[in-house]
Design an enzyme around this catalytic site. Structure first.
Site, short mmCIF file in Angstrom:
data_model
loop_
_atom_site.label_atom_id
_atom_site.label_comp_id
_atom_site.label_asym_id
_atom_site.label_seq_id
_atom_site.Cartn_x
_atom_site.Cartn_y
_atom_site.Cartn_z
N SER A 35 47.15 37.98 31.51
CA SER A 35 47.89 38.67 32.57
C SER A 35 49.37 38.48 32.27
CB SER A 35 47.56 38.02 33.92
OG SER A 35 48.44 38.45 34.93
N TYR A 68 47.15 30.87 40.07
CA TYR A 68 46.76 31.93 39.14
C TYR A 68 47.68 31.93 37.93
CZ TYR A 68 45.53 36.67 37.52
OH TYR A 68 45.13 37.75 36.76
N1 NAP Z 1 43.97 43.84 38.35
C1 NAP Z 1 45.07 43.30 37.91
O1 NAP Z 1 46.18 43.58 38.41
C2 NAP Z 1 45.02 42.35 36.74
C3 NAP Z 1 46.22 42.09 36.08
C4 NAP Z 1 46.22 41.20 35.01
C5 NAP Z 1 45.04 40.60 34.61
N2 NAP Z 1 43.89 40.85 35.28
C6 NAP Z 1 42.68 40.16 34.82
O2 NAP Z 1 41.72 41.12 34.41
C7 NAP Z 1 40.41 40.57 34.55
C8 NAP Z 1 39.53 41.55 35.29
O3 NAP Z 1 40.03 41.70 36.62
P1 NAP Z 1 39.87 43.05 37.47
O4 NAP Z 1 41.23 43.45 37.86
O5 NAP Z 1 38.99 43.99 36.79
O6 NAP Z 1 39.18 42.45 38.80
P2 NAP Z 1 37.73 42.69 39.46
O7 NAP Z 1 37.48 44.12 39.67
O8 NAP Z 1 37.72 41.75 40.63
O9 NAP Z 1 36.73 42.13 38.34
C9 NAP Z 1 36.56 40.76 38.10
C10 NAP Z 1 35.30 40.56 37.29
O10 NAP Z 1 35.16 39.17 36.98
C11 NAP Z 1 33.82 38.79 37.24
N3 NAP Z 1 33.74 37.37 37.55
C12 NAP Z 1 34.44 36.67 38.46
N4 NAP Z 1 34.05 35.39 38.47
C13 NAP Z 1 33.07 35.27 37.53
C14 NAP Z 1 32.27 34.22 37.06
N5 NAP Z 1 32.37 32.97 37.56
N6 NAP Z 1 31.36 34.46 36.08
C15 NAP Z 1 31.24 35.71 35.57
N7 NAP Z 1 31.97 36.77 35.97
C16 NAP Z 1 32.87 36.54 36.95
C17 NAP Z 1 33.37 39.66 38.39
O11 NAP Z 1 31.96 39.84 38.37
P3 NAP Z 1 30.92 39.16 39.37
O12 NAP Z 1 31.61 38.97 40.69
O13 NAP Z 1 29.78 40.15 39.42
O14 NAP Z 1 30.54 37.89 38.71
C18 NAP Z 1 34.05 40.98 38.04
O15 NAP Z 1 33.24 41.75 37.18
C19 NAP Z 1 40.59 39.20 35.23
O16 NAP Z 1 40.60 38.18 34.26
C20 NAP Z 1 41.97 39.33 35.87
O17 NAP Z 1 42.57 38.07 36.08
C21 NAP Z 1 43.84 41.73 36.33
#
Ligand code: NAP
Length: 247
Positions: free
Chosen positions: A132, A145
């Protein structure tokens, strides 16, 4: 052994991970989708011709059992993660900090350790860490975070040094503001109003497909090309705290 390249995507049930699974399947990979929500990954696996494995990346024994039955692996996308809470450091709950460390840091460690032998055996492996912009600079309320993603960044940087000379590259993608399905809702513990406020007035935040596009590009470069670190933000965001809003 199948000739098709195999990509394992963690957190493939939602947002960036689901978009990445779809996109890598379209690029010709056999995708192994993992997450805790079985129904979601099974449905998506069916749609894209992949395989679904229910997996909590914080559960080391489960990760090891998953790896033992996997076979060929060419690409590991460490995407599972997220933020919990937006309190100041003064008021942050240590339990939230621990939970964020477990998924964003130890989750990456577990998966990487368990899959490195197969990635090495592939002769051209890729480990990708979805960090991130919080991995690179602090912001108020980012506390736990920011700390966890800084650690994920450090895993990628250290691993790249340690694997130098081996046929495995280590890619880090650091997204800024992405309007994904679950990120803000999880951060604000299900409060849809607070989650929507994150993107208020931002005409074009990134979407999950924008990040999936960068993953697909990075992992399909020729094997000798390592995209060390790719920082991707929407045009309306010049820094973590500098966001143009039309309100
Ligand atoms: N959205 C943003 O602005 C942003 C920016 C920078 C980085 N990111 C990063 O991008 C990644 C994806 O985030 P997203 O934005 O797509 O959010 P999201 O829609 O909430 O997706 C998060 C995913 O992580 C999985 N997850 C959470 N805890 C887990 C665990 N203990 N074991 C296995 N899977 C787990 C969830 O699946 P289940 O709940 O089904 O397990 C879900 O598929 C994350 O690492 C986040 O920090 C996001």
């Amino acid at each position: 052994m199948t000739q098709q390249k195999v990509a394992v995507v963690t957190g493939a049930s939602s947002g960036i991970g689901a978009a990445t699974a779809r996109r890598l399947a379209a690029e010709g990979f056999e995708v192994v989708l993992t997450a805790r929500r079985t129904d979601r990954i099974e449905a998506l696996a069916k749609e894209i011709g992949g395989r679904a494995h229910t997996l909590d990346v914080t559960d080391r024994a489960a990760v090891d059992a998953f790896a033992a039955g996997l076979g060929r692996v060419d690409v590991l996308v460490n995407n599972a993660g997220g933020a919990i809470g937006a309190e100041t450091v003064e008021h942050g709950d240590p339990a939230d900090w621990l939970a964020m460390y477990q998924v964003n840091v130890l989750g990456v460690l577990h998966m990487t350790q368990a899959l490195l032998p197969a990635l090495r055996a592939s002769g051209d492996g890729t480990v990708l860490v979805m960090s991130s912009t919080a991995a690179l600079a602090a912001y108020e309320g980012g506390g736990g975070y920011v700390a966890a993603k800084h650690a994920a960044h450090t895993i990628a940087a250290t691993l790249r040094l340690e694997l130098c000379g081996e046929p495995i590259r280590v890619i880090e993608i650091a997204p800024g503001m992405v309007k994904s399905e679950g990120f803000a809702v999880t951060r604000f513990r299900g409060d849809e109003e607070k989650a929507a406020a994150v993107y208020a007035g931002v005409a074009e935040p990134l979407d999950s497909e924008d990040i999936a596009d960068t993953v697909a590009w990075a992992v399909t470069r020729p094997p000798h090309v390592n995209i060390d670190l790719l920082v991707v933000r929407p045009r309306a965001q010049a820094a973590n705290h500098k966001v143009h809003r039309e309100l």
